[in-house]
Each structure stands twice: as structure tokens, then as C-alpha cells.
Design a protein around this motif. Structure first.
Motif, short mmCIF file in Angstrom:
data_model
loop_
_atom_site.label_atom_id
_atom_site.label_comp_id
_atom_site.label_asym_id
_atom_site.label_seq_id
_atom_site.Cartn_x
_atom_site.Cartn_y
_atom_site.Cartn_z
N LYS C 277 0.85 -1.19 0.00
CA LYS C 277 0.00 0.00 0.00
C LYS C 277 0.88 1.23 0.00
O LYS C 277 1.76 1.37 0.83
N THR C 278 0.63 2.14 -0.93
CA THR C 278 1.36 3.41 -0.89
C THR C 278 0.53 4.50 -1.57
O THR C 278 -0.60 4.24 -2.02
N LEU C 279 1.07 5.68 -1.63
CA LEU C 279 0.32 6.80 -2.18
C LEU C 279 0.45 6.83 -3.70
O LEU C 279 1.54 6.68 -4.25
N PHE C 281 0.56 9.35 -6.37
CA PHE C 281 0.75 10.81 -6.39
C PHE C 281 -0.17 11.49 -7.41
O PHE C 281 -0.43 12.69 -7.30
N GLY C 284 -3.62 11.23 -5.52
CA GLY C 284 -3.57 11.70 -4.13
C GLY C 284 -4.18 10.70 -3.15
O GLY C 284 -4.41 11.03 -2.00
N GLU C 286 -4.47 6.51 -1.53
CA GLU C 286 -3.76 5.27 -1.28
C GLU C 286 -4.02 4.31 -2.44
O GLU C 286 -5.10 4.30 -3.01
#
Lengths: 323, 323, 323, 323
Positions: C277-279, C281, C284, C286
Motif C-alpha cells: 500500500k502506498t500513495l 501521487f 492523491g 492510497e
């Protein structure tokens, strides 16, 4: 050593008759458009099809090994590699016994304990100026608002350059020359005294070009004969422009906003067609040396683009330090 | 910047009218005898009681702050401090509006955004050559087998130096000069090409001396008018000694064992007794500037010891790199 | 920047998926035997056919571009070039929107204004350690009397390295490790304080290896819990040998003649098979990132030869400075 | 050597019991307000009236010798000098025969051929950190938006620092400690790989502080035991902020905008009140050494301000390189 510059920094490598030679340009900002074609014009200026220059004609196509992506600089070190191809090394063995006057043969052998690559002058060859020119192309792109123009203003003491060269060719001799370089539109205050004034950095790089015997700024050697009242450049506008430019664009070792004016004296090439009397180190007796190979009658003719390059390189580094 | 040298390395600090000025000499080997008295002779040569030199007479006693123990170098950085005492700063405020032609006033103010110490030229003062001389004394001790001698060979274009200076004094003007430096007994092979050839390093340091406008080696500017057959120095012995020395002791940017021959042109000092027309930056109009204070008519007269110092410093560093 | 070392100096260039990558080794003395085969063993140690290492298998044949002549170093800069061949770049575009946690993607894009070569990590790739290893091979030859041996002493906190790696592979995860390097037969007094002590130079180079999070000497972090009476290494012979070696072979930032002992902690590789799980970009929000490609489960396994290389490089430079 | 930094550059000089010690800070921009009082708070932090620290109490008043004018930096090198006053050197002669375990006595004597100033440790004394702190004050002013805080988080392996020190005092022994430094509000992208990553530069400077045995960033040594899925710091905002900070604020050797987290392990001081068995180099036999003089029980207690200083110095230089 073989690295120079604080931010915009060059590392030069290679030999005249080895695999190749080149340069790493470190510290170049990202985002500058740069493709192989950008190099060709300046590289060609070093290798003119003109009287007075060597018949050795390499294609000199730069290979961009690193630091370029999508035709732009990335901020990573830019590596430019030139392969050696038109190599004729057989001739060079004989200079072991009879080192050529004016060449590095003798001192290089001493310094490197006989392990140096002597073929074609090895790392001392004028061919090592190729990477300088390539780095200069990058520097010029980075400081594109500054105009830098160098030209050969005399050869063999004569302003009639063509005649002087033709005469030297007839005599199987060689001649020196003087290159003048002018850079316009330079911001005030480039240079980092005490030690890294603009003249210090420029002369450091200029004397790394093989064959340079003198470097002058502005009135140069003639300033010794001038009076202060005559030499002093009087201000005519509040941006620092002066009526005369005897200082050659430098005050207190900083650029002063006027034209930067540099003159570089190149000695005559050491290799001449004429036979020369010199010492045979094997016999310890005087002997006759004939230097075959492909030589420049007037190497100075090929150097304006090199002088421009080192001026651009120096200004690029100072610009990055200053900003 | 203010540091120079790879192993034998100098860091210079200070201003003409501040607390003091000095130098850190790093990389000096341990075990060299060194006391205050060792510095006095060379320091005095910079400050002669002679026509043509400023009446500002500091005692210039070096304080050995670090790096010396039991009268010997320890291997730690050697710090030498000179206090400023005979200071007359009142005069210098007015140059804010009317920067002195030839001086660094204008460019320094631009570069340092008005924060520079302008008194007495601040960090641009010729007084900053004191630490160079002090470092040179240490270098000379380290390379004691090499003899280095510099002298003023002409002033104002005249070999009759005394007459030229007297005449300039009468006219309240100033004159330049030429210093020649010869170093004997140098080993073959000092210099680290590509960039750190002997000429590059020497010229880098020499152009950090205020007032230098040209640097030449051997035949120098005259080599442009010579033919290769004439310029080439022919070997006469297997240690590399040559019949002539047009190369000034340098082959391929390395020392070649012959005498190192350097000529340095100093421009006339900018400060002259005579009034000068220049721009008043406050009014934007031409104005008359009179530069009071204590000036040199011929600063070049004080410089041979400085040129010797930078030659010694350069050779000391190259010697340590090479060994 | 990309250059390091005072005399024995390295300039590194290149990217993971560009034309190639390599190194210039400057300052290497002439006369050292050096052929392509000399590099192969150490290069192979970086690329083992072992569990835990990436399946990307380049042949990694070094091309000796300059500085070698007749199978010996010449004293000129040695350039070693590796071509990139087994390149799969397609995958990397997507990380523009979803920069990989732990990777340089995000910071590199910021620093280089989007112009960086992001393919395969570009200049941040672990592949850039290849030139370090090559330079290390040269350094080892120069300081051949010093024995340098590094090995992985734990992985994932476990001394049972094989098990730890197998377990991480099963979990599609990655693990870190600790490399210990010991160098024997080092002369007393290498290191140049104040700033260039042996630990300073070594840690400088070691932290340039991607993935290093800690560097310790001798008793290292455990020395914080020791008493002076326990930590102090008592002399047992007049050559400086001590009973214990808590100092790891260093006194006052100088080598003290005992074994140099260094431990290096490598974090687990950032790229893992598991989804993370990450952002995102771009949105904006998850998001789930899956990092394809060929990864190391335990990059630390490949690093002992790299640690050895930088130790050899550091010692070679200090040896040349000291002599 | 004794100079460090590319633009914001330090040259350190001096000895513990000589005339004095100090630093030149070169490359500091002009226009920063700077007076003597600015230094006092940080200097006092190094010399606390606290259990565990030496009773040697110098006043440590910095003299601003150059580079300051009208209470502002000028852009010229800033020289700061501390005089040594509270000196008791008589004790140190005896260590010639019986070099103190853990001290530099033996190695320094070897390296400098017996010419080193051994009094009070000479150039190896912890007192040489004074100039670092002074330079740190200047750096902190220049990068004032970045907050840097270091503290001692354990001593002798105990988080109860006061108790641990009291106990060691009773035992006439000494203890080590761990300092943690956190810097907030750092821009993304500081660091200049390949060699000059943020961790490389920081560790280089940190290991120049006497007594450091380990340097860790973020999760540090514990990262060896972590899995990638656990270690990876997941992004939570588009400015690069992450949920965890195992990387300690560094990605790809560049600052990533999160807090910079550094832990530094100091070994116990070598000088202890307790008598120690060690070798008498004169007799070649074991002997009892009692180290008199004024010592720290826990030197680590005085070091947080030193660690802050070197962090500030490193960031100041990277900031100037980057802009």
C-alpha cells in the motif's frame, strides 16, 4: 591530476593511440538539451582541412555514454568517449633511444618509470584536447548568454597567417602563433579569490593545453610599460563599463562586466620535417633525428576552439559556484 | 576559494585593516626546524625602505599559532598570524560613491552585496601576499636543495629601474614591472597532467598575486615568432640537459631538469597621487578623484619575494605528490 | 560529487539502463600488472548464482579503455567501462505516478527536475557498485601486502543466512544483513586527521554503497555500554599490538597496526514481490503497488566484495598520501 | 587533511596545549549577522558544569579575526581563534615510555616521527571540537529554517544517565554513550551522489569527532533484522512525507524531506582514574599506568552540541552546492 573544477568538473582520460579518450563532465545541471550533433561543429574546428594542420583525420564522433536521457542532461555525470581509429604507431619505438626535442618522451619515461604509453605522445598528445572541446560545448550551452570568440591573430610573428604557414611548410619547419579570446556579456563578480580568481582558473586550464608558453589578460605584457594614469580604466556607467579595457575585464581577480580579453601564445610544434641534430641516449653521442609521421606546421591554427572551450568551462563553474 | 594545494596546502585569511591576516599551511612534513626568525628576511624583502614603495610600514612579526613544537614542525597544520597595527581607515568611506579605477571596490561591492570590508582594499589588498611569503619560507625549507631566485628585471618598460621609479614619483604616477624567477636543481618529472602541469599550477598561484597581467615560461610570448627548428631545445646529456632553454625547463607540462624560467608582468598600481577623472556613481556624472593614502609607485619592486614564494609552494606540493 | 580520493582518486559514471557505466581511476602508480582477467573473480562475487540474488545476469566484462599499456598501468588515468546489455526498461514508466517506497524515484525526480534517467534506478542503481569493485581490484593489487576479507555474518537478524533468505523468498519479502570486513597487516599511522581519519574516509565511501544504514568500527555500538577499563586495548608488544581490539584497529583516527574491523549494516531491499500500500501521487489516494522486475531478496549477500573494494581504495589513497 | 567542504568549507588548526586553536570558515555568504555573543551558548554546552565532565574549564572566548565587518559576514573567510590558557602540560612527558591505552600517543609518535606535540593530546585532543562548534554556529545561522537537536539518549548502556555517570565516578572508571540528532524541515534532494550522499558527508564529519565508534541513520543497525515490507516507509502525502521513518530521512543518499535521524555511539574515554596494566615500551615489560590529569567520566555528555554542529555544517554546504 586529471580532474578540474569545483562544481562543473571535468575528468579527462585516454591516450592518442590507445582504445580511446574522453571526459566525464560532472555537476552539469539537468534539463539542458544535448545531442551528438551539438558537438560536431566545434570538433570540426579543431580538425580543419587547411594548410598548416596535420593530415591525421579522425572522424571524432563523440559517443554519449552517460548523463543524457531523452536528449537532455540528467544531472548525472556526462561521459563522452572518442574511439581512436586512424592510428599509425609503428614509428614511435625508435624515440626510446633518441627522444624528440621539445616532446615529453624523455620526461614521461622518467616520471612513469618507462611504463608510459609513448605511442603518439600517449597522454601528452594534443589529441587530448578533444575532450576539452566536448566539455566546452556543454559549458557553452549552459552559459549561452555569454558570447565567446577566439581566433588566431598571428602566426610565426606575422599577421599574414597564410603566408607564414606556407613559408614554414616549404622549409619543412613549424611556427607558433597567438590566439586572442574575447568573452562578452559576463556578469560582474565571477571569480573566488584569494586563489580562485578568474585569471588563476583560466590560466590553469589554458596552460593545460599542450604548447602554451604565455597567457596575458587585457594589456598583458605591455602593461609593464604603462603608467597608472594610462592603464587605469575609467568608469563611464554605473554598471561598471569603462572607457578603456586595459584590465581585460578583470578587477581584483573578479570579472568586472567588461569584455574578458585573453591572449595565448603557442610555441611552434616540436615535430618538424627537417632533420635535427640531437643526442642519441643509447650511444651518448650527437645524432641526426628525422621525425616522420603526420604533423602540424602550425598547431596554433587548431586551437581557438580549445581556448574558447576552457573559457566556457571556467565561466560555467564560476557561475554555478556564484549562484 | 581561499585554499590551494593537494598535500602541501594553504588556506589564506584576513583583511588589510581588520584584526589581522594569515595562513594555515597544511601537509608540511614533521621535523623541519622552524622559528620566527626564519621568516624575517623574506618578509623584509616585501617591505623595503626603497624608493617606489609605500610608506606604510608594519612590523610584520609572524605569530606561530600552531603546528610548531620544540622549534620544529609537527606534521599538524601550521598557522601563522600577522596583526594589523599601522592602520588608517578613515579615507576609505568616500570610495563608496566614487570607486577607484583599477581597484576592486566596485566589483567587490557587487559580489558581496555591499558587506565586504572595503577598508584598505579588505581581502583584495596586496597585504594578503604576506601569508604567501610566510608559506613560501616554509616551502623553501622543505625543498632546500632547489634554488629559487626572482628579481625585478624592468620597471615602466625600462631596465634602468631606479630612474623609471624616480620619474614616476615626480609625476605622481605609477609604473608596472617585470619579475623574472629562475629555479635551479629541480628533479625531472614534477607536474601532474592533464590539468596539474607545472605551468598550470604556477600560473594559478601567480595570478592570485594582485596586479599580475601576464605569465610566461621560457621564451614565452616570443616563442610565437620562432620556428620549431629554432625553438626546440636539443639534448646535450642523458640527464636531459639541453643546449638552449626556450621551453623554460618544462616539457609536456612536466619539469625537465633544466632551469625553470618564469616571467611575470605586473601592471602599474591603480592608486596614483595624480587626480583622475572618473564616474561619480552617486551623481552619475564625471568627477575628479584624488586617491590619498600611502601608495606604491612601483608595487612590482616588492614582488620578487612573492613570486619566489609561490614557486616554492608549488614545487613543495608537487614534490610531496610525486614521492 | 562523483569523484573521491586525494591521490588514488575515483570518478564514477553511468546508469543502470543507459549505454554503460564505469570508472576512471586516477593516481594509480605505473608498473602494476593489470589485465582483464584480474577483474573477473571479484566481479563474479557480486553476481553470485545463489538464492537471494537478482536473476539479472550481466556478463560484466570490463573494457580497459585507458591507462594500461603492455598489460601494465602507465600512471595515466585508468578507465574501465561496462556496457549494459540485459536491460528491461519498460516496467519503469509507471513509477512516475506511484514512486516505490524506499527507492530514490521521488527524491531524484525532485532534485533533477524530472530529467533524471529513472530506468532501473538510473544512477542510483546498485549496479553502480560495479565500478567500485573494479577500482577495488586495482587498489588491492597496489596494496597487496594488506589482506582484506569481508563476509556476510548475518541476514534478517539470523546467523543462519540460508534459512533466512529461503524464508524471505517464500514470503515474497526481502531482508537486510550485516557484513564484517577485516583487514590485516596494515601499517601504523594511516589516516589524515583532523577530517580525513581512517574511519571518516571509510565511512564516507561505505555509505556511498546503496542500502547501508550503519557503520561501526571495532566494538562499535556496543562500546556505548562498556567501561573505559574494559574497552581500553592494552599494548602487548612495542609494535603496538594490543591484547583486545575494541578500537577495531584505530587510535586517534589513525590505523594502529592491529586488525581493522568494520561492520556494515545493509537494510532490506526496497523492491519486494509482495504488493504494498502506498500513495498514488496522481490521484492523491492510497493505492496498491506491485513492483515487478528482477530483485534481490537479500542484496547484502552481494556486498562483501564491495565493502572490500572500498576498504582497499581508501587504504591505497592513504598509503600514497603517507609516502 | 584539515580542510573539509566544497563551498562552505572548514580548515581546522591548533593543539590542546599550544598557543591556541581555531578554524577558518570559507564560503560563508555575506550579510549574515554575526557577533561574539552568538557563539557563547553553544560553546558553553560543550563545557557544562555537570557530573561526568572534566574540571578543565577554559573561558573559550572566540576571537573573530577575519571575515566579519560591521557585525556581519563579508563573504571573506571567517577566522575564529581560541587561546589556550588553563594548561597543565607537565604530566605528559611520561607517556613517551608508556603510551596510554586508547590514546593516540603511540600512533601519533610513529606517524609524525616523534615530532608531534603530545601535550594534552596535541592535535588529537577533544578540545579540537571547539572550532567545529564555532563553525556550527555560523552554519546554523545560515540554514536557520532547519531545526537541529541532539541529545544524549543513553550512557554506559543505561537510559538513566545520571546514575550511570555517578557509578562510573565512584569506580574511577569511564563510560560511553549514544547521541541522537534529529533535523527537521530539510528540503528534499540534498546530497550529491555517487560519493557525496548525505550519509557519506555526515558520517565523514561525525567520525572526525574523537571517540566515535558507530554512526547509524534511521533504523540503523536494527534494519538488518527487518523485512522489506516492514522497513519500507510508505508515502502519505505528495511532498514525500512517509508514515514511518526507518530510512531516517534519506532515500538514495538524498534527503527525502522527512526528519533526518542520526545516532552516534561514543566509546568510553580512554583516560580513567583507575590504574591500568599496560606495556612499558622502554623496559618491554608489563607495568602499571596511572593517568593523572583532568578527565571526562563521560565525554559523550559534552558531544550533542558537536554533533549538531557537524550536521549544520554538512547541510549548509549541500544547500550552497544545490542552489
Amino acid at each position: 591530476m586529471n580532474t578540474f573544477g569545483r562544481i562543473f568538473s571535468l575528468s579527462i582520460f585516454g591516450e592518442s593511440h590507445g582504445q580511446g579518450l574522453g571526459v566525464i563532465v560532472d555537476g552539469c545541471p539537468p534539463g539542458i538539451k544535448l545531442v551528438t550533433d551539438d558537438f560536431l561543429a566545434d570538433l570540426a574546428r579543431r580538425n580543419p582541412i587547411e594548410p598548416g594542420t596535420t593530415p591525421r583525420k579522425e572522424k571524432d564522433i563523440p559517443e554519449l555514454v552517460s548523463g543524457i536521457f531523452n536528449d537532455h542532461t540528467t544531472g548525472a555525470p556526462i561521459t563522452i568517449l572518442f574511439r581512436n581509429e586512424d592510428v599509425q604507431s609503428a614509428e614511435y619505438n625508435k624515440y626510446a633511444d633518441m627522444p624528440r626535442p621539445g616532446h615529453a618522451d624523455f620526461v614521461a619515461s622518467k616520471k612513469y618509470k618507462g611504463f608510459n604509453d609513448y605511442r603518439g605522445g600517449g597522454m601528452f598528445s594534443g589529441r587530448l584536447t578533444l575532450p576539452l572541446i566536448a566539455a566546452g560545448v556543454i559549458a557553452k550551452k549552459f552559459i549561452e548568454k555569454i558570447n565567446i570568440h577566439a581566433k588566431l591573430i598571428s602566426a610565426g610573428g606575422s599577421e599574414n597567417i597564410e603566408d607564414a604557414i606556407r613559408q614554414a611548410e616549404v622549409e619543412q619547419d613549424s611556427i607558433g602563433g597567438v590566439v586572442e579570446c574575447i568573452a562578452e556579456n559576463i556578469p560582474v563578480g565571477l571569480g573566488e579569490p584569494f586563489f580562485d580568481g578568474i585569471e588563476s582558473l583560466l590560466s590553469h586550464l589554458i596552460f593545460s593545453i599542450p604548447g602554451v608558453k604565455a597567457v596575458e589578460f587585457g594589456a598583458g605584457v605591455s602593461s609593464a610599460s604603462m603608467k597608472g594614469s594610462e592603464f587605469n580604466d575609467v568608469y563611464i556607467s554605473t554598471d561598471g563599463k569603462t572607457k578603456t579595457n586595459n584590465a581585460g575585464g578583470v578587477s581584483g581577480r573578479l570579472t568586472n562586466g567588461n569584455e574578458l580579453v585573453i591572449r595565448v601564445t603557442f610555441r611552434p610544434p616540436s615535430s618538424i620535417g627537417k632533420s635535427q641534430k640531437t643526442l642519441n641516449f643509447a650511444t651518448g653521442k650527437e645524432d641526426i633525428l628525422e621525425v616522420k609521421g603526420r604533423h602540424d606546421v602550425c598547431f596554433a591554427r587548431r586551437t581557438p576552439v580549445i581556448v574558447e572551450a576552457v573559457v566556457a568551462i571556467t565561466l560555467a563553474d564560476l557561475f554555478l559556484i556564484n549562484n
